[in-house]
Scaffold this motif. Structure first.
Motif, PDB file in Angstrom:
ATOM      1  N   ARG A  17      -6.661  -7.257  -8.024  1.00 32.50           N
ATOM      2  CA  ARG A  17      -5.437  -6.784  -7.030  1.00 32.50           C
ATOM      3  C   ARG A  17      -5.442  -5.412  -6.398  1.00 32.50           C
ATOM      4  NH1 ARG A  17      -0.530  -6.786 -10.877  1.00 32.50           N
ATOM      5  NH2 ARG A  17       0.525  -6.743  -8.978  1.00 32.50           N
ATOM      6  N   ILE A  18      -6.344  -4.603  -6.575  1.00 31.47           N
ATOM      7  CA  ILE A  18      -6.449  -3.328  -6.092  1.00 31.47           C
ATOM      8  C   ILE A  18      -7.329  -3.170  -4.880  1.00 31.47           C
ATOM      9  CG2 ILE A  18      -7.181  -0.983  -6.677  1.00 31.47           C
ATOM     10  CD1 ILE A  18      -4.824  -1.960  -8.354  1.00 31.47           C
ATOM     11  N   ASP A  19      -6.684  -2.335  -3.954  1.00 28.14           N
ATOM     12  CA  ASP A  19      -7.347  -2.189  -2.455  1.00 28.14           C
ATOM     13  C   ASP A  19      -7.596  -0.426  -2.545  1.00 28.14           C
ATOM     14  OD1 ASP A  19      -7.497  -4.618  -1.728  1.00 28.14           O
ATOM     15  OD2 ASP A  19      -5.480  -4.650  -0.821  1.00 28.14           O
TER      16      ASP A  19
ATOM     17  N   ARG B 182      -1.238  -7.710  -3.956  1.00 23.27           N
ATOM     18  CA  ARG B 182      -2.346  -6.732  -4.247  1.00 23.27           C
ATOM     19  C   ARG B 182      -1.334  -5.235  -3.822  1.00 23.27           C
ATOM     20  NH1 ARG B 182      -7.390  -8.577  -4.042  1.00 23.27           N
ATOM     21  NH2 ARG B 182      -8.301  -6.305  -3.770  1.00 23.27           N
ATOM     22  N   VAL B 183      -2.247  -4.337  -4.785  1.00 28.14           N
ATOM     23  CA  VAL B 183      -1.442  -2.977  -4.563  1.00 28.14           C
ATOM     24  C   VAL B 183      -2.657  -2.010  -4.186  1.00 28.14           C
ATOM     25  CG1 VAL B 183      -0.262  -1.386  -5.497  1.00 28.14           C
ATOM     26  CG2 VAL B 183       0.142  -3.581  -6.117  1.00 28.14           C
ATOM     27  N   GLY B 184      -2.390  -1.093  -3.243  1.00 23.68           N
ATOM     28  CA  GLY B 184      -3.629  -0.311  -3.009  1.00 23.68           C
ATOM     29  C   GLY B 184      -3.230   1.193  -2.174  1.00 23.68           C
ATOM     30  N   SER B 185      -4.058   1.866  -1.545  1.00 28.33           N
ATOM     31  CA  SER B 185      -4.017   3.109  -0.871  1.00 28.33           C
ATOM     32  C   SER B 185      -3.776   2.800   0.677  1.00 28.33           C
ATOM     33  CB  SER B 185      -4.880   3.994  -1.266  1.00 28.33           C
ATOM     34  OG  SER B 185      -6.252   3.674  -0.977  1.00 28.33           O
TER      35      SER B 185
ATOM     36  N   TRP C  61       0.940  -1.245   0.021  1.00 28.65           N
ATOM     37  CA  TRP C  61       0.019   0.208  -0.015  1.00 28.65           C
ATOM     38  C   TRP C  61       1.020   1.221   0.260  1.00 28.65           C
ATOM     39  CZ3 TRP C  61      -4.443  -0.684   3.896  1.00 28.65           C
ATOM     40  CH2 TRP C  61      -5.447  -1.638   3.319  1.00 28.65           C
ATOM     41  N   LEU C  62       0.353   2.186  -0.449  1.00 28.83           N
ATOM     42  CA  LEU C  62       1.037   3.450  -0.671  1.00 28.83           C
ATOM     43  C   LEU C  62       0.085   4.616  -0.061  1.00 28.83           C
ATOM     44  CD1 LEU C  62       1.679   2.394  -4.077  1.00 28.83           C
ATOM     45  CD2 LEU C  62       3.801   3.730  -3.084  1.00 28.83           C
TER      46      LEU C  62
END
Length: 331
Positions: A104-106, A74-77, A44-45
């Protein structure tokens, strides 16, 4: 035998003194790829603005870049600071990301602006702020859900993607809202250690099942300084100490090299403040980290753990993930 608890990472795309943002983002990609190779669950970013030394302000752009350079993770905020944005814009951005990288998105959401008041006003329309957060969350859920008959405002892309929404928090407010909405919840123990037990307890006790989530799912974010020995970890974590000290003093947050001693760099009061900030830190080798983590997990029920690893050297930072993976696999 129970399955291992998932480990995940929170990234600020922190800029080292003397490095460019381009080099920083290249390091973040290498970090994410190494995390994926070790079966970390999420990357996460975090959205921050007007902070010299943090380059994750265009959060959705970076999520797309990291997702495009990896395959499974998984990649997300962690998170998008919703008071800064119209919900429709976020729905379109994350709907597009979900179409590009399905499954794959959160979308983690925060209630704070992630910046100072002046910058906050520059980011968002006048008169709209954190007090509208619950309504904005509901609007986002509608925009990312199935299209309804007669719906006039549509997120295209976005509608029907059902991007998983998480609520992030460092107090009881978001824990209560996540429970009410039936959403997963992440507590920011990496900078706000005081209320983690209370917030996670409130979340579980008041959780209401929803279409997105039938049972409560909670994640705790912790600061970590993994190394091959306790002495090395204590040396490497002085980078974090200097950075938090700069935050307290309103100075640029560029990452500084570790130092042999913090003596003379902080006052006793500042030292106490920094150590309080990092009260939940995992520090040392795999055995040290495991023991500390078991202490924390004995006091609270969580489903997943997320870590911030604030080390100066990119190679040592990636090696820290090897140590964290060893801890995960031995719990």
């Amino acid at each position: 035998m129970p399955s291992k608890k998932p480990f995940s990472l929170l990234e600020l795309a922190s800029v080292r003194e003397g490095d460019s943002v381009s080099q920083t983002l290249s390091n973040s990609v290498a970090y994410a790829r190494h995390a994926e190779s070790l079966d970390f669950n999420r990357f996460w970013l975090a959205e921050h603005h007007n902070m010299e030394g943090i380059s994750s302000s265009a959060t959705s752009v970076l999520i797309g870049h990291i997702a495009g350079q990896t395959e499974r993770i998984r990649v997300g905020s962690g998170g998008v600071m919703l008071p800064n944005h119209p919900p429709l814009v976020i729905a379109e951005q994350f709907g597009t990301l979900e179409c590009l990288y399905p499954g794959r998105i959160d979308l983690g959401l925060g209630r704070a602006p992630g910046t100072d008041p002046i910058t906050s006003r520059a980011l968002r329309r006048d008169g709209i702020g954190a007090e509208q957060f619950p309504d904005d969350v509901e609007r986002l859920q509608e925009l990312l859900g199935p299209l309804q008959p007669g719906q006039q405002v549509k997120a295209i892309p976005g509608a029907g993607t059902n991007v998983p929404i998480w609520l992030l928090g460092s107090s009881l407010f978001s824990a209560q809202l996540a429970a009410l909405r039936g959403l997963p919840y992440a507590f920011a123990g990496h900078f706000a250690p005081r209320l983690y037990r209370e917030a996670l307890k409130v979340y579980r006790e008041h959780f209401r099942p929803s279409e997105q989530l039938q049972r409560p799912y909670a994640m705790l974010c912790l600061p970590a300084a993994p190394a091959d020995s306790l002495d090395e970890a204590q040396y490497l974590t002085t980078t974090s100490y200097q950075r938090i000290l700069a935050l307290f003093r309103g100075q640029p947050l560029l990452m500084k090299p570790p130092v042999e001693s913090m003596d003379g760099l902080w006052s006793p009061a500042e030292e106490a403040g920094v150590r309080d900030f990092l009260a939940l830190q995992l520090l040392g080798d795999a055995d040290n980290l495991r023991q500390r983590l078991e202490q924390i997990l004995a006091t609270v029920e969580v489903d997943e753990l997320m870590f911030t690893v604030d080390l100066y050297d990119p190679v040592r930072r990636r090696h820290a993930l090897d140590i964290l993976a060893e801890v995960r696999d031995s719990l």
